[in-house]
Design a protein around this motif. Structure first.
Motif, mmCIF file in Angstrom:
data_model
loop_
_atom_site.group_PDB
_atom_site.id
_atom_site.type_symbol
_atom_site.label_atom_id
_atom_site.label_comp_id
_atom_site.label_asym_id
_atom_site.label_seq_id
_atom_site.Cartn_x
_atom_site.Cartn_y
_atom_site.Cartn_z
ATOM 1 N N ASP A 522 0.904 -1.320 0.109
ATOM 2 C CA ASP A 522 -0.027 -0.054 0.011
ATOM 3 C C ASP A 522 0.756 1.465 -0.148
ATOM 4 O O ASP A 522 1.619 1.260 0.827
ATOM 5 N N LEU A 523 0.534 2.176 -1.022
ATOM 6 C CA LEU A 523 1.436 3.604 -0.943
ATOM 7 C C LEU A 523 0.766 4.204 0.170
ATOM 8 O O LEU A 523 -0.632 4.433 0.427
ATOM 9 N N GLN A 524 1.593 5.052 0.938
ATOM 10 C CA GLN A 524 1.195 5.924 1.812
ATOM 11 C C GLN A 524 1.950 7.127 1.533
ATOM 12 O O GLN A 524 2.929 7.527 2.034
ATOM 13 N N PHE A 525 1.293 7.996 0.542
ATOM 14 C CA PHE A 525 1.956 9.199 0.159
ATOM 15 C C PHE A 525 2.320 10.363 1.332
ATOM 16 O O PHE A 525 3.100 11.148 1.346
ATOM 17 N N TRP A 526 1.384 10.173 2.423
ATOM 18 C CA TRP A 526 1.524 11.307 3.456
ATOM 19 C C TRP A 526 2.976 11.172 4.133
ATOM 20 O O TRP A 526 3.275 12.275 4.869
ATOM 21 N N GLU A 527 3.570 10.091 4.077
ATOM 22 C CA GLU A 527 4.826 10.005 4.488
ATOM 23 C C GLU A 527 5.990 10.648 4.042
ATOM 24 O O GLU A 527 7.083 10.676 4.631
ATOM 25 N N LEU A 528 5.836 10.885 2.917
ATOM 26 C CA LEU A 528 6.753 11.325 1.969
ATOM 27 C C LEU A 528 7.127 12.677 2.215
ATOM 28 O O LEU A 528 6.230 13.591 2.455
ATOM 29 N N GLY A 529 8.355 13.439 2.348
ATOM 30 C CA GLY A 529 8.641 14.707 2.386
ATOM 31 C C GLY A 529 10.235 14.907 1.681
ATOM 32 O O GLY A 529 10.675 14.163 1.154
ATOM 33 N N ARG A 530 10.591 16.040 1.884
ATOM 34 C CA ARG A 530 11.922 16.520 1.484
ATOM 35 C C ARG A 530 12.849 16.908 2.622
ATOM 36 O O ARG A 530 12.261 17.570 3.496
#
Length: 533
Positions: A522-530
């Motif tokens: 499952d992709l959990q895009f909310w976890e991504l950042g820079r």
């Protein structure tokens, strides 16, 4: 899901971030730009499936990866795994010792992205809608144990179950139980097209060409209220025709991350020859690959034929030579890292043996060679699938007991044909819906199973599966799951082949990669950042 079908707390989380490389980046790594993620999933509207992203219809890993960003559920499995916790709800609990009544209270001020308030009636409508539409290709089986849904006021909803089910909180965490807006989702028919609206962490906008999605743009939903912490403002999901095209986009700095499905060759190359500015992260995976059988087809109707196939296939060769570091042999539908796993197929058949297979066929009076076609999908599970089925064909035909041909079909036509019963023997993968051994047994053996399989075991459906769900301590259900696994090894309605591993490649500066894909894929895009650097 063929699915989407994860893991118990002891095995969830990052296994090993490997080969973090240094180097400056540009393009997709602009701090003010959207985070761009690549995938080889395809979303196509067809005559058989004009509503691929409707929660009542979509039951594939790629579809759920869109829904999880946009459609909110009452519960969710927290970062790092474990038992579900409230998401759209502020609290959820069983109200009886038998695990037959489950009550949730909604968060205060919850709204759809449109601004319309969400009430308990919306929850009831959404779930009853999935049950009522009853799509033969959808996730309705996850909700089949619901007897009635009761609302006490605008914020309280109570689910009364037909039989005890300790796994029900996990089922409420799946997109099958996503909350949708009545004005946008008809009660008795699918919502056609590719637009998805909900109350999740993102809104979405698909870019469509020729009834097929090219890109999905996810934008942070300012009205979102839930348990998730969103670490970015925008994510773009770019769809590629194959892993090679996706890998080139990563090399050319057009995407920040490549997910499903990297090829085994790409992972091997990155492990052996790291690239500047790119890191490879290994993430636990409990996805499995297996053969399914139409047990009414004359070629494989006699279980001795299916047992003989189980007796001769060499899982080690398939995993080692075809998939390398990205797979390992599997001898049960339940993966080795899930509580309750037992090597039932190895215990019954041992090492591959042509002599034992011949004896099985001879005892059943089966004339050899047994002729059939192995079917596989050409564009859903990655580029190594064709090599896997060439290897299977070679193994089976080398025994002299089988005369096997292989046939590949694009996913848009493949799944519908499999459900219709067009294939005697076919390959599929399973990305689990939730982290429990039940989700590796019931979807294959229970009533309304997602394969639409004619195989039926009264013992499994009426005794073993209900018995396993009564136990709140899931480890205590291990003996029941062992009986189920032994039953599958004896009757062989499905034949497990390998258990996968996940690798995610990303450009330097992207953070949260280790949490952005869980073991269910499952992709959990909310976890991504820079990173600030």
């Amino acid at each position: 899901m063929n699915r989407k079908t994860l893991v118990l707390p002891a095995v969830v989380g990052l296994l090993a971030p490997v080969l973090a490389a240094c180097g400056a980046t540009d393009g997709g790594s602009d701090g003010n730009a959207a985070i761009v993620v690549g995938t080889t999933d395809q979303f196509v509207a067809t005559e058989d499936n004009p509503a691929p992203l409707d929660p009542a219809i979509g039951y594939e890993a790629g579809v759920w990866n869109v829904l999880r960003q946009t459609v909110q559920t009452l519960t969710h499995v927290p970062r790092g795994g474990g038992e579900p916790v409230p998401e759209a709800a502020e609290s959820c609990t069983f109200t009886d010792r038998q695990n037959e009544s489950y009550r949730c209270r909604l968060r205060s001020g919850l709204t759809f992205a449109s601004g319309k308030p969400i009430t308990a009636e919306d929850v009831k409508y959404s779930i009853n809608r999935v049950i009522g539409i009853d799509s033969d290709n959808g996730p309705v089986g996850l909700l089949a144990n619901i007897d009635t849904i009761e609302t006490r006021d605008d914020n309280e909803v109570i689910f009364h179950l037909k039989t005890p089910d300790a796994t029900f909180p996990y089922k409420l965490a799946t997109p099958a139980a996503g909350i949708v807006q009545k004005s946008k989702y008809p009660a008795k028919s699918p919502r056609k097209g590719f637009q998805v609206d909900g109350s999740g962490p993102y809104t979405m906008k698909p870019e469509v060409r020729n009834n097929q999605v090219d890109k999905v743009v996810f934008t942070r939903n300012p009205k979102y209220k839930g348990d998730l912490k969103v670490l970015n403002d925008k994510v773009e999901l770019d769809l590629f025709p194959d892993a090679a095209a996706m890998g080139k986009a990563l090399d050319d700095k057009k995407i920040d991350m490549m997910t499903r499905t990297m090829s085994p060759g790409q992972a091997k190359l990155m492990l052996e020859k790291p690239k500047d500015g790119i890191k490879l992260t290994e993430i636990p995976s409990l996805a499995i690959s297996y053969l399914g059988f139409d047990t009414t087809d004359p070629a494989v109707k006699n279980k001795a034929v299916r047992q003989a196939i189980a007796q001769v296939i060499d899982r080690g060769q398939i995993a080692g030579q075809v998939y390398g570091a990205t797979a390992e042999p599997l001898y049960s539908l339940i993966p080795s890292s899930i509580t309750g796993h037992t090597n039932s197929f190895y215990n019954k058949y041992g090492e591959p043996s042509t002599g034992k297979a011949a004896a099985l066929l001879r005892a059943a009076g089966i004339e050899t060679p047994v002729k059939f076609t192995l079917h596989y999908t050409t564009d859903y599970y990655g580029p190594a699938t064709a090599d896997e089925f060439k290897t299977l064909k070679k193994q089976l035909n080398a025994t002299g007991l089988f005369d096997v041909t292989i046939q590949g079909t694009p996913w848009a036509k493949y799944r519908a044909a499999q459900k219709r019963g067009d294939y005697a023997v076919y390959g599929l993968g399973w990305f689990p819906d939730f982290p429990d051994p039940d989700n590796y047994m019931a979807p294959f053996l229970d009533k309304n199973n997602f394969l639409n399989s004619p195989y039926k075991s009264t013992l499994a459906q009426n005794t073993l599966i209900p018995q396993s769900r009564r136990v709140a301590d899931r480890a205590a259900a291990s003996k029941t799951f062992q009986k189920l696994q032994d039953l599958v090894a004896t009757d062989v309605p499905v034949l497990p082949i390998w258990q996968g591993k996940q690798y995610i490649a990303s450009r330097e500066g992207l953070t949260g990669v280790e949490w952005s894909v869980n073991s269910s894929a499952d992709l959990q895009f909310w976890e991504l950042g820079r990173s600030a650097a």
